[in-house]
Write a protein that holds these residues in place. Structure first.
Motif, PDB file in Angstrom:
ATOM      1  N   HIS A  38       0.824  -1.203   0.000  1.00 30.25           N
ATOM      2  CA  HIS A  38       0.000   0.000   0.000  1.00 30.25           C
ATOM      3  C   HIS A  38       0.863   1.260   0.000  1.00 30.25           C
ATOM      4  O   HIS A  38       0.530   2.261  -0.648  1.00 30.25           O
ATOM      5  CB  HIS A  38      -0.939   0.005   1.198  1.00 30.25           C
ATOM      6  N   ALA A  39       1.982   1.202   0.719  1.00 28.74           N
ATOM      7  CA  ALA A  39       2.884   2.354   0.729  1.00 28.74           C
ATOM      8  C   ALA A  39       3.397   2.654  -0.677  1.00 28.74           C
ATOM      9  O   ALA A  39       3.500   3.822  -1.072  1.00 28.74           O
ATOM     10  CB  ALA A  39       4.050   2.090   1.678  1.00 28.74           C
ATOM     11  N   ARG A  40       3.721   1.612  -1.433  1.00 30.35           N
ATOM     12  CA  ARG A  40       4.183   1.827  -2.817  1.00 30.35           C
ATOM     13  C   ARG A  40       3.074   2.427  -3.661  1.00 30.35           C
ATOM     14  O   ARG A  40       3.314   3.329  -4.484  1.00 30.35           O
ATOM     15  CB  ARG A  40       4.634   0.500  -3.423  1.00 30.35           C
ATOM     16  N   GLU A  41       1.853   1.950  -3.488  1.00 27.70           N
ATOM     17  CA  GLU A  41       0.725   2.503  -4.235  1.00 27.70           C
ATOM     18  C   GLU A  41       0.557   3.992  -3.965  1.00 27.70           C
ATOM     19  O   GLU A  41       0.241   4.771  -4.871  1.00 27.70           O
ATOM     20  CB  GLU A  41      -0.567   1.770  -3.859  1.00 27.70           C
ATOM     21  N   LEU A  42       0.761   4.376  -2.719  1.00 24.96           N
ATOM     22  CA  LEU A  42       0.589   5.782  -2.337  1.00 24.96           C
ATOM     23  C   LEU A  42       1.787   6.650  -2.703  1.00 24.96           C
ATOM     24  O   LEU A  42       1.682   7.878  -2.694  1.00 24.96           O
ATOM     25  CB  LEU A  42       0.352   5.879  -0.827  1.00 24.96           C
ATOM     26  N   GLY A  43       2.930   6.029  -2.990  1.00 27.18           N
ATOM     27  CA  GLY A  43       4.132   6.793  -3.299  1.00 27.18           C
ATOM     28  C   GLY A  43       4.910   7.230  -2.077  1.00 27.18           C
ATOM     29  O   GLY A  43       5.680   8.200  -2.137  1.00 27.18           O
ATOM     30  N   LEU A  44       4.742   6.515  -0.948  1.00 28.88           N
ATOM     31  CA  LEU A  44       5.460   6.855   0.273  1.00 28.88           C
ATOM     32  C   LEU A  44       6.879   6.289   0.241  1.00 28.88           C
ATOM     33  O   LEU A  44       7.152   5.283  -0.412  1.00 28.88           O
ATOM     34  CB  LEU A  44       4.730   6.307   1.501  1.00 28.88           C
ATOM     35  N   SER A  45       7.768   6.928   0.991  1.00 27.58           N
ATOM     36  CA  SER A  45       9.141   6.444   1.182  1.00 27.58           C
ATOM     37  C   SER A  45       9.156   5.687   2.500  1.00 27.58           C
ATOM     38  O   SER A  45       9.354   6.275   3.568  1.00 27.58           O
ATOM     39  CB  SER A  45      10.119   7.618   1.223  1.00 27.58           C
TER      40      SER A  45
END
Length: 265
Positions: free
Chosen positions: A243-250
């Motif tokens: 989910h973090a990758r989907e959102l573009g989070l580091s």
């Protein structure tokens, strides 16, 4: 605010070491020559305790502003890193070298960490010059940005009748002081005030948004082209990285003590 543990005092300052090979490209040069503006997706290292490991191959480091000399920041720059200066701007810490400059009148209840007390952020007449000196330190050591911590006193029992409006004013004061010194500034947690503060800050630092089902609330940062530097402590990477990758989070997994160990997404 750190959810469980405070940053530990470093036992020794790291001496600068020679770096072999050319530096990596600048992670995000500012197009107008102003302060750094980190873009979404930049990998990062967050180390606030133990002997600093400068060899983690990431473009962004977040380290304690008091514990490290200018030589350490310069060494990280030679390695191609941007460097964020960690400061507690919303709480007093008895172990800092400027602790005796804070009058008792601005010190509130303990914030849960040993040797720390909430600050009366309404007293900007007292706090502005003190925080300006701290930000001068970050600038003079060569840092690129600042991570202001403990900036959600209005949602805690501080001993003062702080309001959301008080917190917004103080956030904007810290952001102005940072920008005046050429430093980027982040929003640490305080998700409730993202809509009001998004124009004032350059990135976010978040703890445990996946564990508390809050990560979607950080999406406005990514939509605005601003990085979200995110750490989890208890969830396995398989639970939060997709989910973090989907959102573009580091995003990465860290230990609570924020030593050198990390497991990135």
């Amino acid at each position: 605010m750190r959810r469980l543990l405070p940053p530990l005092l470093a036992a020794l300052l790291l001496l600068a070491t020679a770096c072999a090979g050319p530096p990596a490209p600048d992670p995000k040069p500012s197009p107008d020559g102003g302060h750094w503006r980190p873009a979404p997706g930049l990998a990062w290292q967050w180390q606030l305790s133990g002997r600093l490991d400068p060899a983690v191959d990431v473009p962004v480091y977040d380290i304690d502003g008091f514990d490290h000399p200018a030589a350490t920041v310069a060494d990280l720059h030679r390695r191609g890193r941007k460097v964020i200066c960690y400061l507690s701007t919303g709480a007093w810490e008895e172990f800092r070298p400027d602790a005796d400059r804070f009058p008792e009148a601005v010190l509130g209840e303990g914030n849960g960490w040993e040797g720390e007390r909430w600050l009366d952020i309404r007293r900007t007449d007292v706090l502005e010059p003190l925080m300006a000196k701290r930000l001068d330190m970050c600038r003079d050591k060569g840092f690129d940005a600042v991570e202001p911590d403990n900036m959600d006193g209005y949602r805690n029992r501080t001993g003062f009748p702080l309001t959301a409006a008080d917190q917004l004013r103080y956030h904007r004061l810290i952001a102005r002081l940072a920008h005046d010194r050429g430093l980027a500034v982040g929003l640490k947690n305080d998700l409730d005030q993202i809509p009001q503060l998004l124009p004032d800050v350059d990135f976010a630092v978040n703890e445990q948004c996946a564990q508390y089902a809050e990560c979607d609330r950080l999406a406005p940062f990514v939509a605005a082209g601003k990085a979200v530097f995110h750490a989890e402590y208890e969830l396995p990477t398989a639970r939060f990285c997709p989910h973090a990758r989907e959102l573009g989070l580091s995003s990465m997994l860290k230990r609570y003590e924020l030593d050198a160990w990390r497991r990135p997404c």
